[in-house]
Each structure stands twice: as C-alpha cells, then as structure tokens.
Design an enzyme around this catalytic site. Structure first.
Site, PDB file in Angstrom:
ATOM      1  N   TYR A   8     -35.584  23.907  16.690  1.00  0.00           N
ATOM      2  CA  TYR A   8     -35.903  25.259  16.233  1.00  0.00           C
ATOM      3  C   TYR A   8     -36.159  25.236  14.721  1.00  0.00           C
ATOM      4  CZ  TYR A   8     -35.421  30.351  15.832  1.00  0.00           C
ATOM      5  OH  TYR A   8     -35.639  31.685  15.572  1.00  0.00           O
ATOM      6  N   ASN A  29     -34.865  26.370  12.110  1.00  0.00           N
ATOM      7  CA  ASN A  29     -33.800  26.215  11.112  1.00  0.00           C
ATOM      8  C   ASN A  29     -33.040  24.897  11.240  1.00  0.00           C
ATOM      9  OD1 ASN A  29     -32.322  26.617  13.439  1.00  0.00           O
ATOM     10  ND2 ASN A  29     -31.202  28.415  12.706  1.00  0.00           N
ATOM     11  N   LYS A  30     -33.517  24.000  12.094  1.00  0.00           N
ATOM     12  CA  LYS A  30     -32.789  22.752  12.322  1.00  0.00           C
ATOM     13  C   LYS A  30     -33.214  21.668  11.326  1.00  0.00           C
ATOM     14  CE  LYS A  30     -30.314  24.268  15.723  1.00  0.00           C
ATOM     15  NZ  LYS A  30     -30.674  25.698  15.714  1.00  0.00           N
ATOM     16  N   ASN A  31     -32.505  20.518  11.357  1.00  0.00           N
ATOM     17  CA  ASN A  31     -32.753  19.444  10.392  1.00  0.00           C
ATOM     18  C   ASN A  31     -34.165  18.894  10.482  1.00  0.00           C
ATOM     19  OD1 ASN A  31     -29.929  19.834  10.417  1.00  0.00           O
ATOM     20  ND2 ASN A  31     -29.580  17.757   9.699  1.00  0.00           N
ATOM     21  N   MET A  32     -34.765  18.928  11.649  1.00  0.00           N
ATOM     22  CA  MET A  32     -36.194  18.680  11.822  1.00  0.00           C
ATOM     23  C   MET A  32     -36.697  19.705  12.824  1.00  0.00           C
ATOM     24  SD  MET A  32     -36.558  15.333  14.321  1.00  0.00           S
ATOM     25  CE  MET A  32     -38.222  15.844  14.829  1.00  0.00           C
TER      26      MET A  32
END
Length: 381
Positions: free
Chosen positions: A179, A181-184
C-alpha cells in the site's frame, strides 16, 4: 508551518524510475497480469530467501487466500491480535471461521502475547496470525514452537515488515503489503510467500477465479478455453502495479537503512524524556522500521497533542484503534476484554517516519513533542 509544508507520517518515494516503468507498461499495451507480475514474484521471493511467491492486489487478499489455502473455514478459530489493521481479523471472518483476539505483551512491547494466545486456545483453534507491528518482527522461534506444539498453522501478517531487515520467513505463509504508506509500494498490492509449493499453488489459482490458465497464458499457448478447478476470487495484480514493484524493490534496502537512521535520531532526541512517555519497541530486532509509535503520558490529551503538532507542521496518526473496540466487532464479537491493548490504543501516537525525512526533521518532531508535553504538564492539561 514547519518548512512551509506538512511533515507527513508516511510518504511514498516515487520518481523517474517509477514513471518510466509505468510508461513502459502503457507502451506495451498489456496491462493485466502477465510477465511483469511473474518477474516481480521471482524478484521478491529471491530478496526474501524463498523459491516462490504469489502476487495479489492487496495484503487483505493475500491473508484471505492464505487462510483459505490452509483449509481454514466454518467452525474453526484463528487467534489474531486486536492491535492491527482491521483486515487481519476481517480475513478470518471471510473464511467463515471465528477470529479470537489476543492481548499484547506490554506498552513497551506491543506485539501479540504468546501467553495470552496460549490461554485462548480451544479444540477448535486451527491457526494463529502473528502481526509484526511497526516493522518489529515477532519472536520467530517462540511462535514456531507454539504452532508446532499445538498443531496450528502459523501465518505472518508482514504488512509492516518487508526486506532483508525483517529476517527469514518462519510462518507457513507470510503476507506482505505494498500500500502507498508501506516501506515499498505498488500503490495497491500484496505478496504471499511460503515454502510449500502445493499451498502456494492453491493461492495462485484462487487469486484468479480458480482458473487453470490466465489470459496471457492462453494467448501465448493459443488455447481457446480453460477450466475452473476450485472456488476463486478476483485478487490478481496488474502489470502496472508489478512494474512499480520492480522499480521499488532494488531501492528497498537503502530506504530501510534510512528509516533505521531516522529511528536512531529519534532515540537520541528523546533521550531525556518525561516520565510517562514511552517509546515502544525501540531497539527491537529484527525490524524494518515501518512506524515510530510512542505512548503518551496519561495526563496528555491525545487530541490536543495531535492538533497542536499539526499547527506546528507535523502530522500524526494512530496505529491502531483496537479491532475488538470497533463498532462491527463490538456487535459481532461481544465481551472481549484486552486490558493492555486497550491501554495502548488509548495513548498511542504515531510520529512521522519515512525515507524523505532528514535527521533535522526527526529532531524537530521530537523537540516539538517534548516541549508540548512539558507545557501540558505545567498547565495540568
């Protein structure tokens, strides 16, 4: 306003590589699941030390497929944390099983309590879903032993923990989120990892209606038809999402390292913090450093803190309202009491953490919060 713009809790890192990757997909005129999805699956599996992976259109879809592929269904119970995004419990309910909520260990270590999970076991318990809150990976050996001892399937909700920093996969299946807002990110998307090829193949078929072949496979094989071997869903990843993933994955290690640096900066800036302000999971390893949560002192009104920080150009949010306290779950899962989760949920605040931040940004956030808490303590608010 700090720097004349709002310092966000999270922010995707997108640029020319991602733009070019999307343009290539458009130019190819093939945008549904095809070669790029397969390539992303191979690359992601290799990056996490396993042989295969199944790409889907969300982590939610991945968790649902994981539970279904393991045979979880009506009459079964699955132990889950209440301190998680609602999807962790929703996916259990999709299968017809019952979600059984377990408490967290403590305010300093808000990972699902193994002792409470043990207490929640019944003859109907078939699986446990361990969520790596804030990127901090749960104790692999302890949970593996727990699952083996009680003949349970073990699923990792690894939405917050991606990359080599999270350590090896230890569940029967591990599910990831991409998603925004995730790290990738792939904008929307998820991935299922596991070592049992037969189980992974069940998830692969189920993501596309249980069909024996995909559109691209039928085109390449010049086959006219297909069969449906099992119940399935429309959980496919598109070529556009996979192209973003292929552009983002090579940068993941460096961006996780930047997150680790920001967390270290926060730790130093909060070194002399007031009594009652807690920094949960600080120093926990392994961790992908997805979030930087704090627990406010009891005297500090969270809404006041969030509004005041926003006026200073700092966005904050909450991870998470406990699932068992949400309206639908109060109605359908009444009588749940998780004292530590409830205390954490009432006082938790998430501060900005993403690779676009500078060390000065982290120092500004920490200083602003410390000054505000001192003011509130002095006023008795």
């Amino acid at each position: 306003m700090y720097g004349k713009s709002l310092l966000l809790v999270s922010e995707p890192s997108l640029g020319a590589d991602e733009t070019a990757a999307l343009a290539d997909v458009i130019s190819s005129n093939w945008i549904t699941m095809g070669g790029r999805v397969a390539g992303f699956e191979r690359a992601f599996a290799e990056a996490h030390g396993v042989g295969d992976a199944v790409a889907v259109n969300s982590c939610t879809a991945g968790l649902h497929l994981a539970l279904s592929a393991l045979g979880i269904g009506s009459g079964d119970e699955v132990i889950v944390p209440s301190l998680s995004f609602v999807a962790t419990a929703n996916c259990v309910i999709y299968t017809g099983a019952r979600a059984v909520f377990a408490d967290i260990e403590s305010l300093e270590r808000p990972l699902m309590s193994l002792a409470d999970a043990e207490a929640k076991l019944t003859p109907r318990t078939r699986a446990v879903v361990v969520m790596h809150y804030a990127g901090s990976v749960a104790d692999a050996q302890a949970w593996r032993d727990f699952a083996s001892r009680n003949n349970l399937f073990l699923i990792e909700d690894s939405a917050h923990a991606v990359g080599q920093d999270r350590g090896p996969i230890f569940g029967d299946l591990a599910v990831f989120s991409f998603y925004g807002n995730k790290n990738m990110t792939t904008a929307e998307g998820g991935m299922i990892l596991g070592r049992d090829k037969a189980v992974l193949e069940r998830t692969r078929r189920a993501r596309a209606h249980g069909m024996t072949s995909t559109t691209s496979e039928r085109l390449n094989a010049r086959a006219a038809s297909y069969d449906v071997l099992s119940l399935g869903y429309n959980y496919r990843m598109s070529e556009l999402n996979a192209a973003l993933g292929l552009a983002q994955l090579p940068k993941l290690a460096a961006r996780n390292a930047k997150r680790r640096l920001i967390v270290q900066t926060y730790a130093e800036a909060f070194g002399k913090r007031p009594s009652g302000l807690r920094l949960p999971l600080l120093g926990h390893a392994p961790s992908a450093h997805h979030l930087f949560p704090v627990v406010l002192p009891q005297h500090a009104d969270r809404s006041t803190v969030m509004s005041s920080l926003y006026e200073q150009g700092i966005q904050t949010t909450i991870h998470y309202p406990p699932i068992h306290q949400l309206t639908w779950f109060r109605q359908h899962c009444p009588g749940v009491s998780l004292p530590v989760t409830e205390a954490f949920g009432a006082r938790q605040l998430t501060l900005p953490l993403h690779p676009k931040m500078s060390e000065a940004d982290a120092e500004y956030v920490a200083g602003s919060l410390l000054q505000l808490l001192a003011t509130l303590a002095g006023s008795g608010t």
